[in-house]
Design an enzyme around this catalytic site. Structure first.
Site, PDB file in Angstrom:
ATOM      1  CB  ILE A  21     -40.157  -2.456  74.645  1.00 25.18           C
ATOM      2  CG1 ILE A  21     -41.390  -3.197  74.121  1.00 25.18           C
ATOM      3  CG2 ILE A  21     -39.676  -3.098  75.946  1.00 25.18           C
ATOM      4  CD1 ILE A  21     -41.149  -4.656  73.799  1.00 25.18           C
ATOM      5  CB  VAL A  64     -25.341  -0.942  66.865  1.00 28.58           C
ATOM      6  CG1 VAL A  64     -25.657  -0.179  68.127  1.00 28.58           C
ATOM      7  CG2 VAL A  64     -26.616  -1.418  66.159  1.00 28.58           C
ATOM      8  CE1 TYR A 154     -40.317 -11.368  66.055  1.00 25.83           C
ATOM      9  CE2 TYR A 154     -38.931 -13.206  66.692  1.00 25.83           C
ATOM     10  CZ  TYR A 154     -39.274 -11.873  66.795  1.00 25.83           C
ATOM     11  OH  TYR A 154     -38.566 -11.048  67.630  1.00 25.83           O
ATOM     12  CE  LYS A 161     -35.478  -9.838  69.104  1.00 29.80           C
ATOM     13  NZ  LYS A 161     -34.874  -8.667  69.783  1.00 29.80           N
ATOM     14  CB  ILE A 190     -45.814  -4.615  73.283  1.00 33.85           C
ATOM     15  CG1 ILE A 190     -45.763  -5.382  74.611  1.00 33.85           C
ATOM     16  CG2 ILE A 190     -46.287  -3.183  73.522  1.00 33.85           C
ATOM     17  CD1 ILE A 190     -44.746  -4.822  75.596  1.00 33.85           C
ATOM     18  CE  LYS A 191     -51.015  -0.655  66.347  1.00 29.84           C
ATOM     19  NZ  LYS A 191     -52.386  -0.148  66.101  1.00 29.84           N
ATOM     20  CG  LEU A 193     -41.473   1.629  64.085  1.00 29.50           C
ATOM     21  CD1 LEU A 193     -42.637   2.115  63.227  1.00 29.50           C
ATOM     22  CD2 LEU A 193     -40.401   2.704  64.181  1.00 29.50           C
TER      23      LEU A 193
END
Length: 252
Positions: A21, A64, A154, A161, A190-191, A193
């Protein structure tokens, strides 16, 4: 190319490959005239990026997981390119055991790691990034519907998140007096990684597509277009928000 971001410099963190993305954000932002600086975690990611970028895109190392690395990266960016106008934070991680094991079985180490990389990193990036940001700057992070709903498999990432989205609101308040905005994009499935690391991700993608208003999954370029808007001066009145770019999945 002239566009709504002409003359601006945008830092994009989290591009892994051309399906990311964050790469969709990169292309959309460049199409609007911005200069782009990409950060990468390690040499493996750098090699992957070298396959898809040209000399117009600068690369700066930034892991990070340590505040010192973030501070060093932004100092390097300022030294080389001056002040920046926006940051795209597209970074999240949970180890396989934590992601697949269910929330009930989450261990402290896995919990801390997911929160550290996926949520706390936005705070650290905002702290050091704001120091080299022009007025009317913008910070945008990427989140997902699993922050507010229990999406199958998830797991811990949904909790991370949720923390990320709360951080967006408090950071927007903290940075408001500097005229720096902080927002999140909740992208549809969305597909990428990252998604392929989720157990039964094909079922997730199929279910998400069935719940869009037009029967088609959102694309990385569509998410990227919204990111370009949010880091532009056209969005100076938007801060502390979660903008859904999921073709209406969250409506159902």
């Amino acid at each position: 190319m002239e566009g709504i971001l002409s003359g601006k410099t945008i830092v994009i963190m989290g591009v892994a490959n051309k399906n990311s993305i964050a790469w969709g954000c990169t292309k959309a932002i460049m199409d609007q005239g911005a200069k782009v600086v990409l950060t990468y975690q390690n040499d493996r990611i750098k090699k992957s990026l070298n396959k898809i970028v040209d000399d117009s895109i600068a690369l700066v190392e930034c892991d990070v997981s340590e505040d010192a690395n973030i501070e060093k990266a932004f100092k390097q960016i300022e030294d080389k390119f001056g002040k920046v106008d926006g940051i795209i934070h597209a970074i999240a991680f949970a180890d396989k055991e934590t992601l697949e094991g269910g929330v009930l079985n989450t261990k402290k180490e896995g919990y801390n790691l997911a929160q550290d990389v996926s949520a706390y990193s936005l705070i650290a990036v905002s702290r050091y990034g704001a120091e080299i940001m022009n007025e009317k700057g913008s910070i945008v992070t990427l989140t997902y519907f699993g922050s507010t709903r229990a999406i199958p498999n998830y797991n811990m990432m949904g909790i991370a998140k949720a923390s990320l989205e709360s951080s967006v609101r408090y950071l927007a308040s903290d940075l408001g007096d500097r005229h720096i905005r902080v927002n999140a994009i909740s992208a549809g499935a969305i597909k990428t990684l990252a998604v392929t690391g989720i157990k039964h991700h094909r079922d997730l993608l199929k279910e998400s597509q069935s719940r869009t208003v037009d029967g088609e999954n959102v694309s990385t370029s569509e998410v990227g277009n919204v990111a370009a808007f949010l880091v532009s001066d056209m969005a100076t009145g938007v801060t502390g928000d979660v903008i859904y770019v999921d073709k209406g999945v969250h409506l159902i």
